[in-house]
Design a protein around this motif. Structure first.
Motif, PDB file in Angstrom:
ATOM      1  N   VAL A 180     -25.336 134.163 -41.614  1.00 45.30           N
ATOM      2  CA  VAL A 180     -24.836 135.453 -42.379  1.00 45.30           C
ATOM      3  C   VAL A 180     -24.703 136.690 -40.815  1.00 45.30           C
ATOM      4  O   VAL A 180     -23.188 137.102 -41.089  1.00 45.30           O
ATOM      5  N   MET A 181     -25.794 136.581 -40.141  1.00 42.51           N
ATOM      6  CA  MET A 181     -24.648 137.062 -38.499  1.00 42.51           C
ATOM      7  C   MET A 181     -23.573 137.099 -37.996  1.00 42.51           C
ATOM      8  O   MET A 181     -22.922 137.214 -36.913  1.00 42.51           O
ATOM      9  N   SER A 182     -23.384 134.957 -37.834  1.00 45.22           N
ATOM     10  CA  SER A 182     -22.624 134.784 -37.627  1.00 45.22           C
ATOM     11  C   SER A 182     -21.264 134.866 -38.219  1.00 45.22           C
ATOM     12  O   SER A 182     -19.835 135.710 -37.420  1.00 45.22           O
ATOM     13  N   ALA A 183     -20.776 134.575 -39.301  1.00 44.01           N
ATOM     14  CA  ALA A 183     -20.038 135.483 -40.127  1.00 44.01           C
ATOM     15  C   ALA A 183     -19.790 136.880 -39.615  1.00 44.01           C
ATOM     16  O   ALA A 183     -18.187 136.877 -40.343  1.00 44.01           O
ATOM     17  N   LEU A 184     -20.366 137.700 -40.079  1.00 49.70           N
ATOM     18  CA  LEU A 184     -20.965 139.176 -39.210  1.00 49.70           C
ATOM     19  C   LEU A 184     -19.987 139.410 -38.744  1.00 49.70           C
ATOM     20  O   LEU A 184     -18.994 140.124 -37.526  1.00 49.70           O
ATOM     21  N   SER A 185     -20.259 138.737 -37.333  1.00 51.09           N
ATOM     22  CA  SER A 185     -19.802 138.525 -35.884  1.00 51.09           C
ATOM     23  C   SER A 185     -17.996 138.484 -35.660  1.00 51.09           C
ATOM     24  O   SER A 185     -17.148 138.680 -35.341  1.00 51.09           O
ATOM     25  N   VAL A 186     -17.746 137.472 -36.905  1.00 52.57           N
ATOM     26  CA  VAL A 186     -16.416 136.952 -36.890  1.00 52.57           C
ATOM     27  C   VAL A 186     -15.775 137.416 -37.851  1.00 52.57           C
ATOM     28  O   VAL A 186     -14.252 137.143 -37.815  1.00 52.57           O
ATOM     29  N   ALA A 187     -16.438 138.163 -38.222  1.00 51.60           N
ATOM     30  CA  ALA A 187     -15.281 138.802 -39.061  1.00 51.60           C
ATOM     31  C   ALA A 187     -13.716 140.005 -39.246  1.00 51.60           C
ATOM     32  O   ALA A 187     -12.879 139.647 -39.342  1.00 51.60           O
ATOM     33  N   PRO A 188     -13.936 140.631 -38.098  1.00 52.37           N
ATOM     34  CA  PRO A 188     -13.044 141.311 -37.400  1.00 52.37           C
ATOM     35  C   PRO A 188     -12.203 140.298 -37.249  1.00 52.37           C
ATOM     36  O   PRO A 188     -10.971 140.464 -37.252  1.00 52.37           O
ATOM     37  N   SER A 189     -12.254 139.833 -36.479  1.00 53.85           N
ATOM     38  CA  SER A 189     -10.796 138.584 -35.904  1.00 53.85           C
ATOM     39  C   SER A 189     -10.037 138.333 -37.414  1.00 53.85           C
ATOM     40  O   SER A 189      -9.030 138.030 -37.410  1.00 53.85           O
ATOM     41  N   LYS A 190     -11.457 137.639 -37.981  1.00 52.22           N
ATOM     42  CA  LYS A 190     -11.136 136.473 -39.032  1.00 52.22           C
ATOM     43  C   LYS A 190      -9.939 137.689 -39.967  1.00 52.22           C
ATOM     44  O   LYS A 190      -8.770 137.496 -40.588  1.00 52.22           O
ATOM     45  N   ALA A 191     -10.767 138.821 -40.365  1.00 54.09           N
ATOM     46  CA  ALA A 191      -9.904 139.758 -40.971  1.00 54.09           C
ATOM     47  C   ALA A 191      -7.945 140.363 -40.453  1.00 54.09           C
ATOM     48  O   ALA A 191      -7.225 140.375 -41.213  1.00 54.09           O
ATOM     49  N   ARG A 192      -8.475 140.348 -39.037  1.00 52.63           N
ATOM     50  CA  ARG A 192      -6.871 140.754 -38.854  1.00 52.63           C
ATOM     51  C   ARG A 192      -6.134 139.404 -38.971  1.00 52.63           C
ATOM     52  O   ARG A 192      -4.386 139.455 -38.541  1.00 52.63           O
ATOM     53  N   GLU A 193      -6.536 138.537 -38.299  1.00 55.17           N
ATOM     54  CA  GLU A 193      -5.736 137.095 -38.502  1.00 55.17           C
ATOM     55  C   GLU A 193      -5.175 137.090 -39.760  1.00 55.17           C
ATOM     56  O   GLU A 193      -4.603 136.590 -40.141  1.00 55.17           O
ATOM     57  N   TYR A 194      -6.119 137.044 -40.916  1.00 54.44           N
ATOM     58  CA  TYR A 194      -5.397 136.980 -42.405  1.00 54.44           C
ATOM     59  C   TYR A 194      -4.988 138.077 -42.573  1.00 54.44           C
ATOM     60  O   TYR A 194      -3.802 138.114 -43.498  1.00 54.44           O
ATOM     61  N   SER A 195      -4.602 138.956 -42.052  1.00 47.41           N
ATOM     62  CA  SER A 195      -3.544 140.141 -42.637  1.00 47.41           C
ATOM     63  C   SER A 195      -2.910 139.915 -41.646  1.00 47.41           C
ATOM     64  O   SER A 195      -1.593 140.652 -42.684  1.00 47.41           O
ATOM     65  N   LYS A 196      -2.764 139.404 -40.594  1.00 46.41           N
ATOM     66  CA  LYS A 196      -1.188 139.139 -39.478  1.00 46.41           C
ATOM     67  C   LYS A 196      -0.611 137.781 -40.588  1.00 46.41           C
ATOM     68  O   LYS A 196       0.804 138.333 -41.165  1.00 46.41           O
ATOM     69  N   GLU A 197      -1.590 136.624 -41.412  1.00 46.42           N
ATOM     70  CA  GLU A 197      -0.912 135.870 -42.238  1.00 46.42           C
ATOM     71  C   GLU A 197       0.110 136.656 -42.760  1.00 46.42           C
ATOM     72  O   GLU A 197       0.930 135.839 -43.746  1.00 46.42           O
ATOM     73  N   GLY A 198      -0.904 137.023 -44.091  1.00 45.19           N
ATOM     74  CA  GLY A 198      -0.647 137.898 -45.706  1.00 45.19           C
ATOM     75  C   GLY A 198       1.019 139.083 -44.594  1.00 45.19           C
ATOM     76  O   GLY A 198       1.946 138.661 -45.233  1.00 45.19           O
ATOM     77  N   TRP A 199       0.773 139.865 -44.092  1.00 42.24           N
ATOM     78  CA  TRP A 199       2.275 140.498 -43.389  1.00 42.24           C
ATOM     79  C   TRP A 199       2.993 139.166 -43.545  1.00 42.24           C
ATOM     80  O   TRP A 199       4.192 139.536 -43.660  1.00 42.24           O
ATOM     81  N   GLU A 200       3.401 138.297 -42.281  1.00 37.12           N
ATOM     82  CA  GLU A 200       4.723 137.722 -41.956  1.00 37.12           C
ATOM     83  C   GLU A 200       4.766 136.868 -43.467  1.00 37.12           C
ATOM     84  O   GLU A 200       6.028 136.715 -43.252  1.00 37.12           O
ATOM     85  N   TYR A 201       4.168 136.278 -43.931  1.00 40.68           N
ATOM     86  CA  TYR A 201       4.042 136.307 -46.062  1.00 40.68           C
ATOM     87  C   TYR A 201       5.115 136.512 -46.557  1.00 40.68           C
ATOM     88  O   TYR A 201       6.068 135.938 -47.210  1.00 40.68           O
ATOM     89  N   VAL A 202       5.142 138.389 -46.351  1.00 44.10           N
ATOM     90  CA  VAL A 202       5.711 138.903 -47.185  1.00 44.10           C
ATOM     91  C   VAL A 202       6.835 139.443 -46.369  1.00 44.10           C
ATOM     92  O   VAL A 202       7.876 139.639 -46.996  1.00 44.10           O
ATOM     93  N   LYS A 203       6.500 139.216 -44.963  1.00 46.21           N
ATOM     94  CA  LYS A 203       8.381 139.660 -44.263  1.00 46.21           C
ATOM     95  C   LYS A 203       8.714 138.714 -44.306  1.00 46.21           C
ATOM     96  O   LYS A 203       9.852 138.597 -45.118  1.00 46.21           O
ATOM     97  N   ALA A 204       8.339 136.981 -44.700  1.00 44.14           N
ATOM     98  CA  ALA A 204       9.465 135.573 -45.211  1.00 44.14           C
ATOM     99  C   ALA A 204       9.454 135.728 -46.563  1.00 44.14           C
ATOM    100  O   ALA A 204      11.237 135.663 -46.779  1.00 44.14           O
ATOM    101  N   ARG A 205       8.865 136.984 -47.441  1.00 45.30           N
ATOM    102  CA  ARG A 205       9.573 136.430 -49.368  1.00 45.30           C
ATOM    103  C   ARG A 205      10.268 137.683 -49.215  1.00 45.30           C
ATOM    104  O   ARG A 205      11.387 137.781 -50.133  1.00 45.30           O
ATOM    105  N   THR A 206      10.740 138.735 -48.453  1.00 44.64           N
ATOM    106  CA  THR A 206      11.207 140.175 -48.666  1.00 44.64           C
ATOM    107  C   THR A 206      13.022 139.493 -47.749  1.00 44.64           C
ATOM    108  O   THR A 206      13.539 140.347 -48.387  1.00 44.64           O
ATOM    109  N   LYS A 207      12.780 138.266 -47.252  1.00 43.20           N
ATOM    110  CA  LYS A 207      13.936 138.522 -46.886  1.00 43.20           C
ATOM    111  C   LYS A 207      15.427 137.371 -47.299  1.00 43.20           C
ATOM    112  O   LYS A 207      14.907 136.980 -48.545  1.00 43.20           O
TER     113      LYS A 207
END
Length: 118
Positions: free
Chosen positions: A91-118
């Motif tokens: 649990v502590m390991s998952a909580l410690s990497v949560a911010p970086s994973k959230a940033r990574e997933y949001s970046k991937e999501g943003w790239e996906y949205v940008k690619a789909r809107t073009k």
């Protein structure tokens, strides 16, 4: 109107069950040392089977149904002390990497949205 009342009732019931579970965990001190958790698990193992048998007998008396005798539950030895630290570490390991994973997933999501809107 009825749908709103029903959804409010469902929310209140779920909240009550969750609050009761949190209170029970706090009251039994299950988040404390593993000795107390082990004792609570052992106590539950002793109390639950007779309670289930009494409940089934009550249902049989009230409904007139005959429920066949179930076999005795197997004896399970689950050492909480051995697995408690592993669970906390996971649990502590998952909580410690949560911010970086959230940033990574949001970046991937943003790239996906940008690619789909073009």
């Amino acid at each position: 109107m009825v749908a709103r009342v029903w959804s409010l009732m469902r929310f209140l019931i779920k909240g009550s069950v969750a609050g009761g579970a949190v209170y029970l965990v706090y009251d039994q001190e299950l988040l404390g040392p593993s000795d107390k958790s082990q004792a609570a698990l052992q106590k539950a193992g002793e109390v639950v089977p007779p309670a289930m048998y009494q409940f089934s007998q009550y249902v049989c008396q009230q409904t007139g149904l005959q429920i066949p005798q179930l076999p005795a539950p197997p004896k399970i030895y689950f050492p909480i002390r051995d697995s408690w630290n592993a669970g906390i570490m996971t649990v502590m390991s998952a909580l410690s990497v949560a911010p970086s994973k959230a940033r990574e997933y949001s970046k991937e999501g943003w790239e996906y949205v940008k690619a789909r809107t073009k």
